[in-house]
Design a protein around this motif. Structure first.
Motif, short mmCIF file in Angstrom:
data_model
loop_
_atom_site.label_atom_id
_atom_site.label_comp_id
_atom_site.label_asym_id
_atom_site.label_seq_id
_atom_site.Cartn_x
_atom_site.Cartn_y
_atom_site.Cartn_z
N ILE A 41 -3.72 6.58 -0.19
CA ILE A 41 -4.15 5.90 1.03
C ILE A 41 -2.96 5.30 1.79
O ILE A 41 -2.88 5.43 3.02
CB ILE A 41 -5.23 4.85 0.73
CG1 ILE A 41 -6.58 5.56 0.51
CG2 ILE A 41 -5.37 3.83 1.87
CD1 ILE A 41 -7.74 4.65 0.21
N PRO A 42 -2.01 4.63 1.12
CA PRO A 42 -0.82 4.17 1.86
C PRO A 42 -0.10 5.31 2.59
O PRO A 42 0.35 5.13 3.73
CB PRO A 42 0.05 3.55 0.77
CG PRO A 42 -0.93 3.07 -0.25
CD PRO A 42 -2.01 4.11 -0.26
N ALA A 43 0.01 6.48 1.94
CA ALA A 43 0.66 7.62 2.60
C ALA A 43 -0.12 8.04 3.84
O ALA A 43 0.46 8.34 4.89
CB ALA A 43 0.78 8.78 1.61
N MET A 44 -1.46 8.08 3.73
CA MET A 44 -2.29 8.44 4.87
C MET A 44 -2.15 7.43 6.00
O MET A 44 -2.06 7.79 7.18
CB MET A 44 -3.75 8.54 4.45
CG MET A 44 -4.69 8.90 5.60
SD MET A 44 -6.43 8.88 5.15
CE MET A 44 -6.73 7.12 5.00
N ASN A 166 0.41 -5.83 -0.55
CA ASN A 166 0.11 -4.66 -1.37
C ASN A 166 0.47 -3.39 -0.60
O ASN A 166 0.78 -3.45 0.60
CB ASN A 166 -1.36 -4.66 -1.79
CG ASN A 166 -2.29 -4.67 -0.59
OD1 ASN A 166 -2.27 -3.76 0.23
ND2 ASN A 166 -3.11 -5.72 -0.47
N PRO A 167 0.47 -2.23 -1.26
CA PRO A 167 0.89 -0.99 -0.59
C PRO A 167 0.13 -0.66 0.69
O PRO A 167 0.71 -0.12 1.64
CB PRO A 167 0.65 0.08 -1.66
CG PRO A 167 0.82 -0.66 -2.95
CD PRO A 167 0.25 -2.02 -2.70
N CYS A 169 -1.30 -2.80 2.95
CA CYS A 169 -0.84 -3.66 4.05
C CYS A 169 0.57 -3.27 4.48
O CYS A 169 0.88 -3.22 5.67
CB CYS A 169 -0.89 -5.12 3.62
SG CYS A 169 -2.57 -5.75 3.37
N ILE A 170 1.44 -3.01 3.50
CA ILE A 170 2.81 -2.60 3.82
C ILE A 170 2.80 -1.30 4.62
O ILE A 170 3.54 -1.14 5.60
CB ILE A 170 3.63 -2.44 2.53
CG1 ILE A 170 3.82 -3.81 1.84
CG2 ILE A 170 4.99 -1.81 2.82
CD1 ILE A 170 4.41 -3.72 0.45
N ALA A 171 1.95 -0.34 4.21
CA ALA A 171 1.88 0.95 4.90
C ALA A 171 1.40 0.78 6.34
O ALA A 171 1.89 1.46 7.25
CB ALA A 171 0.94 1.88 4.14
N ILE A 172 0.43 -0.10 6.55
CA ILE A 172 -0.08 -0.34 7.91
C ILE A 172 1.02 -0.86 8.82
O ILE A 172 1.24 -0.36 9.93
CB ILE A 172 -1.27 -1.31 7.89
CG1 ILE A 172 -2.49 -0.63 7.22
CG2 ILE A 172 -1.64 -1.76 9.30
CD1 ILE A 172 -3.61 -1.58 6.89
N PHE A 173 1.74 -1.87 8.35
CA PHE A 173 2.80 -2.45 9.17
C PHE A 173 3.98 -1.47 9.35
O PHE A 173 4.62 -1.45 10.41
CB PHE A 173 3.28 -3.76 8.57
CG PHE A 173 2.33 -4.90 8.79
CD1 PHE A 173 2.07 -5.36 10.08
CD2 PHE A 173 1.68 -5.51 7.73
CE1 PHE A 173 1.18 -6.41 10.30
CE2 PHE A 173 0.79 -6.55 7.94
CZ PHE A 173 0.53 -7.00 9.23
N LEU A 174 4.24 -0.65 8.34
CA LEU A 174 5.29 0.35 8.47
C LEU A 174 4.91 1.39 9.52
O LEU A 174 5.74 1.78 10.36
CB LEU A 174 5.54 1.03 7.12
CG LEU A 174 6.60 2.14 7.10
CD1 LEU A 174 7.95 1.61 7.59
CD2 LEU A 174 6.73 2.73 5.70
N GLY A 175 3.66 1.83 9.48
CA GLY A 175 3.19 2.79 10.49
C GLY A 175 3.26 2.21 11.89
O GLY A 175 3.68 2.89 12.83
N LEU A 176 2.84 0.94 12.03
CA LEU A 176 2.92 0.28 13.34
C LEU A 176 4.37 0.17 13.81
O LEU A 176 4.69 0.42 14.98
CB LEU A 176 2.30 -1.12 13.26
CG LEU A 176 0.77 -1.19 13.19
CD1 LEU A 176 0.32 -2.62 12.91
CD2 LEU A 176 0.16 -0.69 14.50
#
Length: 312
Positions: A41-44, A166-167, A169-176
């Motif tokens: 899910i973080p990757a997606m 967590n992964p 939340c980190i993934a969301i902010f990284l994508g943004l």
């Protein structure tokens, strides 16, 4: 639309079948769930959000959706607390009912459903709910389950940081960050391709996990737990209805309204029984509510998606 419904039911059925045949055990399914939440899910989230051309309207909608979902969880939890008192349920269960019934499974179920029925923008809005859920659980939720028992501010802060960072939340902010700074084009193509392939596993694995979870629960036994069945039905009927009423007066776009209504039909979050076991009382009933609402959602979610096509 109907082919997408078929995919949803078929994937869940595969998970149920595999568990019953012994291909997936409880231990394997637990590991599968952890892999989905911590890896696929973080990757997606990174690749989906980074690929969206985010306008001011979409970004504003993202943060409004996050706040709206967190507020909805708090308010509905308080309603269930009052309902439980009105029904003269065990007072020790009130904190558990508040958090369990108020929570929404944006991760395991919400994101795959958004991907199947609403595409990338739907995933963007649903990911706002993932942030809202984490803020809700690891601040308000921990306070309700633990803080009122005398937890110090330092302990509460440490628990919040441990749970909220967590992964996902980190993934969301990284994508943004990648899309807003227009730097996604600088990420090597093989890395993005790898993340896209990895993220593509999220939907089938999440739905297979849900099916195996239903297979492991002893469905008939769970449906004999009358209090859990009652709370589950109240949550799964009333929460979407209230969300629909709210959307009648909120001047939001059709996509935001659709995702918000579908979000309100999501089952209770899988992580809540573990939190209740650690901090509160009533882990068994919390687990029963999660399982029951998950089973109900398999039918209710497609119905809500169909309704959004008519309403919005």
């Amino acid at each position: 639309m109907y082919s997408r419904f078929f995919i949803l039911f078929a994937m869940v059925s595969i998970g149920y079948y595999c568990y019953k045949k012994g291909f997936i055990t409880k231990e394997v399914n637990k590991g599968l769930g952890s892999m989905v939440m911590q890896v696929t899910i973080p990757a997606m989230l990174v690749t989906t959000i980074a690929a969206i051309d985010i306008t001011h309207e979409i970004l504003l909608g993202f943060f409004l959706m996050m706040a709206a979902q967190a507020a909805a969880m708090i308010l509905f939890g308080l309603f269930i607390r009052l309902y439980g008192k009105w029904r003269h349920m065990d007072s020790r269960l009130m904190d558990m009912l508040d958090i369990t019934a108020g929570s929404l499974n944006n991760g395991f179920i919400g994101l795959p459903v958004a991907m199947i029925f609403f595409g990338d923008t739907g995933v963007m809005y649903m990911s706002a709910g993932v942030l809202g859920l984490n803020l809700y659980l690891w601040s308000y939720g921990v306070y309700i389950l633990k803080g009122r028992q005398g937890g110090s501010a330092k302990e509460m802060g440490q628990t919040f940081l441990k749970g909220a960072v967590n992964p996902n939340c980190i993934a969301i902010f990284l994508g943004l960050a990648l899309t807003l700074s227009h730097t996604v084009s600088y990420v090597p193509e093989p890395i993005m391709a790898f993340l896209e392939e990895l993220g593509g596993l999220s939907t089938p694995l999440s739905l297979i996990y849900i099916g195996a979870l239903a297979g492991s629960s002893g469905i008939l036994q769970v449906f004999r737990e009358k209090a859990a069945v009652e709370i589950s039905l109240v949550k799964m009927i009333l929460m979407p209805f209230l969300a629909w009423l709210v959307m009648l007066v909120v001047p939001a776009g059709s996509m935001a309204k659709s995702v918000f209504l579908v979000t309100a039909a999501l089952p209770a979050a899988v992580v809540v029984p573990m939190m209740v076991e650690k901090y509160g009382y009533g882990e068994k009933m919390s687990s029963d509510i999660v399982i029951l609402t998950t089973i109900i959602s398999v039918v209710e979610l497609p119905a809500c998606v169909w309704l959004t096509g008519i309403l919005y």
